[in-house]
Design a protein around this motif. Structure first.
Motif, short mmCIF file in Angstrom:
data_model
loop_
_atom_site.label_atom_id
_atom_site.label_comp_id
_atom_site.label_asym_id
_atom_site.label_seq_id
_atom_site.Cartn_x
_atom_site.Cartn_y
_atom_site.Cartn_z
N ARG B 132 -57.99 -55.82 5.31
CA ARG B 132 -57.64 -55.59 3.92
C ARG B 132 -57.04 -56.89 3.38
O ARG B 132 -56.35 -57.53 4.08
CB ARG B 132 -56.43 -54.63 3.95
N TYR B 136 -49.91 -56.04 3.09
CA TYR B 136 -49.02 -54.84 2.76
C TYR B 136 -49.77 -53.71 2.57
O TYR B 136 -49.45 -52.56 2.06
CB TYR B 136 -48.08 -55.06 1.62
N ALA B 137 -51.15 -53.66 2.61
CA ALA B 137 -52.26 -52.51 2.09
C ALA B 137 -52.38 -51.88 3.54
O ALA B 137 -52.31 -52.24 4.51
CB ALA B 137 -53.61 -52.98 1.76
N PHE B 138 -52.72 -50.46 3.39
CA PHE B 138 -53.09 -49.66 4.47
C PHE B 138 -53.94 -50.48 5.41
O PHE B 138 -55.25 -50.74 4.92
CB PHE B 138 -53.71 -48.35 3.85
N GLN B 139 -53.81 -50.14 6.83
CA GLN B 139 -54.76 -51.18 7.93
C GLN B 139 -55.54 -50.17 8.43
O GLN B 139 -56.25 -50.65 9.54
CB GLN B 139 -53.92 -52.16 8.48
N ASP B 303 -59.65 -39.91 -6.03
CA ASP B 303 -58.54 -40.29 -6.90
C ASP B 303 -57.32 -40.15 -6.02
O ASP B 303 -56.47 -40.92 -6.43
CB ASP B 303 -58.67 -40.09 -8.03
N GLY B 304 -57.32 -39.65 -4.58
CA GLY B 304 -56.23 -39.69 -3.72
C GLY B 304 -56.77 -40.60 -2.69
O GLY B 304 -55.80 -40.62 -1.58
N ALA B 305 -57.70 -41.36 -2.44
CA ALA B 305 -58.03 -41.94 -1.23
C ALA B 305 -57.19 -43.07 -1.03
O ALA B 305 -56.42 -43.87 -2.01
CB ALA B 305 -59.49 -42.53 -1.35
N LEU B 306 -57.15 -43.44 0.29
CA LEU B 306 -56.18 -44.60 0.61
C LEU B 306 -56.67 -45.83 0.50
O LEU B 306 -56.04 -47.13 0.73
CB LEU B 306 -55.32 -44.28 2.02
N ASP B 308 -60.20 -47.88 -1.38
CA ASP B 308 -61.64 -47.79 -2.17
C ASP B 308 -61.88 -46.91 -2.79
O ASP B 308 -62.96 -46.34 -2.80
CB ASP B 308 -62.74 -48.50 -1.13
N GLY B 309 -61.03 -45.97 -3.47
CA GLY B 309 -61.23 -45.03 -4.04
C GLY B 309 -62.27 -45.10 -5.38
O GLY B 309 -63.20 -44.35 -5.43
N PRO B 310 -62.01 -46.37 -6.06
CA PRO B 310 -62.99 -46.30 -7.28
C PRO B 310 -64.44 -46.37 -7.18
O PRO B 310 -65.30 -46.03 -8.07
CB PRO B 310 -62.59 -47.61 -7.76
#
Lengths: 331, 331, 331, 331
Positions: B132, B136-139, B303-306, B308-310
């Motif tokens: 990432r 600070y993003a989910f690893q 739209d709730g993914a941790l 790369d939702g878009p």
């Protein structure tokens, strides 16, 4: 975060977005524009939320207001950092790091150390672990190279910097080197960034050849977030469509990195251009734009070098360059 | 190798270049042109020699005639490779790999595996180690994520692929995964390439976002040179100036990689565009251009993914896409 | 417009920005965030105001909320436009325009028209005014070329399209051609755009090789703003770092242009790649991505062509391509 | 020209290529390499022949040996050109051209001329015909603007330069201006290049934002080929992936253009960056890299400017910049 709603969003749909955010403890302020509405969202926004919000019904886009980096920012530390490598203070004095692309022999390293010291360089460089595009190209002398580099640096009182390419090698490289380099190809090798972040060695972080300035600062943030604040940035050219240079030295990035971050910034005119004749103009330009120093390839015999000959200066060329840079007592 | 001499090179200077090369056992053929001369050099040319020759006096440029890659080339193996992953034969049948960007929960993975299997996918993907941009993003869930992915794959008879980002993790990832992915940011992480080259697992090698097609083939060459020939290439978009897409899917690269190399080539329309609405047109275009298959992000609740939702499709969108791709018995 | 204030902006300074805008009859809504404030500005924002606002004291950035293009947008006209060129309806049926890069001789044009007609092409192309990088390269037959093109088109019932490069030539080109082409290098030649906007001829507007999709739409907006709504867009590849293709066909741009605008979109696989072997895969990919048609270079004898030989198909290759594209009764 | 044959080419096929070329009066020299053969072709090679040769059977590629530009090259004229604009000698002394992006009012122009003259500028700039991305943006005062610019220049003894965007305007612009500017977007508007080549006015030729250095030199070649040798090049930034600057100033291009061509080279730090804070570091860097001078945007009231406010300096900022550039008696 600002959420721009699509023109066709109804007031009910706008309220639904706000409800969703208010459930997550954010406060929302809706502004009804001429064609479309925007929602100002107050609270601490994560990357994940920013991405998800783009997907919600009738959302046109979600825009981050703040900056994703913290520790490296000028706002976090207004005065510029000084990174000490042995007796050298990067960020305080103008610094020149010189040496060959690859460590080849003891004789090569001792002669180079002597020559660059005499010409006024402050630190010695040399690659022992070489990332090469081809598996069939010379990959470096590895530990033997570290020894030769370290020995040459000690012999002439020059702190040494060398690249580390594998998290498993960080410990051994840190034993020999005064500063660890993260190369352009590894700028987003996050395992490696975390590993060097756990050491207490100064780090020279080269910009990836297709990384934005923000991504470069975020890579530095990885190292600082692990507790190591001794980071020096290095601009070394970005990949563009121009075929006459190997890369395009992004001179603006030097000024912008210094404006945005408190970290010192060096420039690498040798790798940026890949051409000997460009080293002098680019070196002068980088200093004029505010760089804290330079890293320059020097080789006793560039046309016999095992790696990156075309951009290396010989001793005489380096001495002439140093005289023309006119760094005065600054160095 | 062709050496182009500068127009001002004298015949003595041309002879000196030839002597140098003849000492190294190359044979030289000089052609005197209207304005300048060229030297055809016959023999096996190393990268180092090519670089050095550019530096010799009165040399304008040195041009390689042959190709720097060998094992991956069509000339080395005229018929296309088939890479087997469990019961799936990439390169023989059109293959669709589907699943979430990041493994999050057991429920997420089981539901996704069920849905993509039902829609016709051949393999399951999911990230346990996530590179990432921000520290600070989910690893990723790491080993726990590998377990969940593997379990979901087994439950629905889908071989699984997941990314490995650190040479120290190759062993553990290989225990759980049927295929190892090298991500775009690590395409030139040569330590990692060598490490996966030492396994006997199939490798999915994504193109670096600013790598040329030749550099991509050279990265594959690293893996084959270590003895692992089970490599599948994956085009996932390159970095350009266009801001409306996250990356620009290089559709020509799919056709050129297949023309030049015997390795199978997949396309990743999800990462290339970063936009859900582009997944379908890019998926169709990639297959039309000759891709051997696709890797597509699917999430129960994008739209709730941790992560790369878009660009993720939900189950219904994926099912509709698969129907429209009309892969027939091909899959 | 959203104005993001710097973190250090005081409430007095924020008020000053609002006062300035309120004097200009805009209404302002201030939202105080965690670290910094933003101002939502309601009213019709000009480009000039957007630029100026960036300079006001303590303003970090000003962001446009709406889109700068109007007439070309899907919001302005939800259903797709159909542009009629003679009996051909671009945007309704899939269209193939074929012919040589440059008009050379009567025989060349008549033979080509016959061959492409027979293979199923709908329109004939051919350059009479050629923009060439070198002043020493063949610049086209000019008026004589227009005559030959027009004659060949009439002989085989094919409407003709040709490039116009100078506003002074628009009148003469419009006399001979059924559709005027604006080439990639002239996409931002605003004088020329305005001039063709004043005609009532259909316009084929190629994307500039380093133009964003938004700039391309803005160029079309110039033509529509002069009163000519008969515009067809054409994606022909953008300039990237990849050296193996002349340009990189931006396949996403085809889908995005159709999503954002009501104008028909063609693709030019010949110019995009510069390689004959890529014409077929790129042509198929473009149609799969939703293109309304193709423009393809065909020459009776490509290796004797006066311009752009490497990417031209001969008659047999074109016929085979058309059969494989399988356009059915669509064409 | 060097023709590289495919590895599978037979000696008969090689001979056929040679025969074809010998019929055209070229002489051929075949060199048989380890894997493939190359043919050295002696004679004057046209662009057309180079392109066609790529298509011949079993030809892998054809490589030009010489350079496509002639009149602009250092080989054609070893000493640097000096272009005289009134009393200013570009190429001899360091030159600073200053003024607003767009001419707006008489007062604006007179005040600016006075201020930049006092600060040490040598020439006055100002746009009367403005190429704007949007048809709805301010397009310039046209002839009225030319009058105001010319009047202001005469009042303070400053030669004036202004952009011409349409071949039909060359005559009127040449009546008012001492030097004509070809903007970045028109660098390959060949009709316009030919038209200004027919005047005897000095030309300021900006580099296109996605043009290679070679294409830039070829554009200059167009002007010289028409008989006008009074051309000054101007580097103004290229389009890259970096979003923090409007364009990336290609500092290497300044040095390379001077190395390859005899024409003087200026830099435009205002347009390159689009940011006021970068004007000083880029201006210093450009001079350090060897630029013959600068073109800088100055406006009495940048945050009220009708065009390009964000990068314009006010009078005080310009005066401070000039003092820091320390051009001494050089100017």
């Amino acid at each position: 975060m600002i959420i721009v709603m699509k023109p066709e969003a109804s007031s009910v749909e706008i309220k639904e977005v706000c409800s969703k955010l208010e459930t997550l403890s954010f406060s929302c302020h809706v502004i009804h524009g001429v064609n479309q509405s925007v929602i100002g969202v107050v609270g601490t926004i994560t990357d994940e939320l920013l991405e998800q919000a783009q997907l919600w019904p009738k959302v046109e886009k979600a825009i981050r207001v703040g900056k994703p980096y913290k520790l490296v920012s000028r706002e976090c530390q207004p005065e510029g950092s000084v990174v000490k490598v042995g007796s050298v203070s990067i960020g305080k004095e103008k610094v020149v790091i010189a040496g060959p692309c690859a460590v080849e022999t003891e004789d090569q390293m001792l002669k180079t150390a002597e020559a660059v010291k005499k010409a006024g360089a402050n630190m010695l460089r040399g690659g022992a672990f070489k990332p090469r595009t081809s598996p069939y190209a010379f990959q470096g002398l590895k530990t033997k190279g570290l020894e030769l580099l370290s020995e040459a640096g000690r012999a002439y009182g020059l702190p040494v910097v060398t690249e580390v390419v594998d998290p498993r090698d960080v410990e051994i490289v840190a034993q020999y080197a005064d500063m660890l380099q993260i190369g352009a190809r590894n700028m987003q090798n996050f395992s490696l960034l975390k590993e060097v972040g756990l050491t207490r060695k100064p780090i020279l972080l080269k910009r990836g050849l297709s990384s934005t300035i923000q991504e470069w600062l975020m890579a530095a943030e990885y190292i600082l977030a692990e507790g190591n604040s001794q980071v020096v940035l290095c601009e070394r050219g970005i990949r563009t469509f121009e075929p006459w240079t190997r890369n395009t030295l992004d001179i603006s990035a030097i000024a912008l990195a210094k404006e945005t971050s408190h970290l010192p910034v060096l420039a690498d005119p040798s790798h940026a251009s890949g051409k000997r004749s460009l080293v002098e103009p680019l070196a002068k330009a980088a200093l004029a734009a505010g760089a804290d120093g330079l890293i320059i390839e020097v080789h006793p015999n560039p046309d016999g070098a095992l790696s990156d000959g075309p951009q290396s200066l010989n001793f005489e060329e380096f001495e002439r360059l140093m005289a023309r840079l006119n760094l005065g007592e600054g160095v």
